[in-house]
Design a protein around this motif. Structure first.
Motif, PDB file in Angstrom:
ATOM      1  N   THR A   1       0.349   5.739  -0.473  1.00  0.00           N
ATOM      2  CA  THR A   1      -0.618   6.817  -0.571  1.00  0.00           C
ATOM      3  C   THR A   1       0.098   8.149  -0.727  1.00  0.00           C
ATOM      4  OG1 THR A   1      -2.480   7.924   0.496  1.00  0.00           O
ATOM      5  CG2 THR A   1      -0.753   7.090   1.940  1.00  0.00           C
TER       6      THR A   1
ATOM      7  N   GLU B   1      -3.359  10.853   5.518  1.00  0.00           N
ATOM      8  CA  GLU B   1      -3.331   9.425   5.828  1.00  0.00           C
ATOM      9  C   GLU B   1      -2.041   9.011   6.545  1.00  0.00           C
ATOM     10  OE1 GLU B   1      -4.293   6.928   2.546  1.00  0.00           O
ATOM     11  OE2 GLU B   1      -6.214   7.904   2.153  1.00  0.00           O
TER      12      GLU B   1
ATOM     13  N   ARG C   1       0.838  -1.205   0.000  1.00  0.00           N
ATOM     14  CA  ARG C   1       0.000   0.000   0.000  1.00  0.00           C
ATOM     15  C   ARG C   1       0.873   1.255   0.000  1.00  0.00           C
ATOM     16  NH1 ARG C   1      -5.127   1.451   2.251  1.00  0.00           N
ATOM     17  NH2 ARG C   1      -5.525   3.553   1.500  1.00  0.00           N
TER      18      ARG C   1
END
Length: 127
Positions: free
Chosen positions: A108, A113, A106
């Motif tokens: 981002t 976040e 993952r």
């Protein structure tokens, strides 16, 4: 407590290179995705690059793609930003950030976040 400490900033001429480092402590480094952001005077903070905790996935802002490379060394709890072909518009304070995630790949680009932030390191590129 998680602590991120950036280093490696400085003054460089246009076309030159710098390598920023971000040393992390207080976190299981291998479970944290990492990102680099920057903020120029009078401008909002912007995303630069991110790397998954597996190291297998990276993501770059269009403005730095092909010039900057993000990498990490889990054994040293350190993430790097290699910056080549620097331009005056790259001048900013550069911040590293970490985000806990259970997803190994993952990444981002959204600063909201990220959980933890370093204090920043100044990069100045002269023309």
């Amino acid at each position: 407590q998680v602590q991120l400490v950036e280093s490696g900033g400085g003054l460089v001429q246009a076309g030159g290179s710098l390598r920023l480092s971000c040393a992390a402590s207080g976190q299981p480094f291998s479970s944290y995705a990492m990102g680099w952001f920057r903020q120029a005077p009078g401008k909002e903070r912007e995303f630069v690059a991110a790397i998954s905790w597996s190291g297998g996935n990276t993501y770059y802002a269009d403005s730095v793609k092909g010039r900057f490379t993000i990498s990490k060394n889990n054994a040293k709890n350190t993430v790097y930003l290699q910056m080549n072909s620097l331009k005056p518009e790259d001048t900013a304070v550069y911040y590293c950030a970490s985000r806990y995630t259970s997803w190994p790949d993952r990444v981002t680009s959204k600063d909201e976040e990220y959980d933890y932030w370093g204090q920043g390191t100044q990069v100045t590129v002269s023309s």
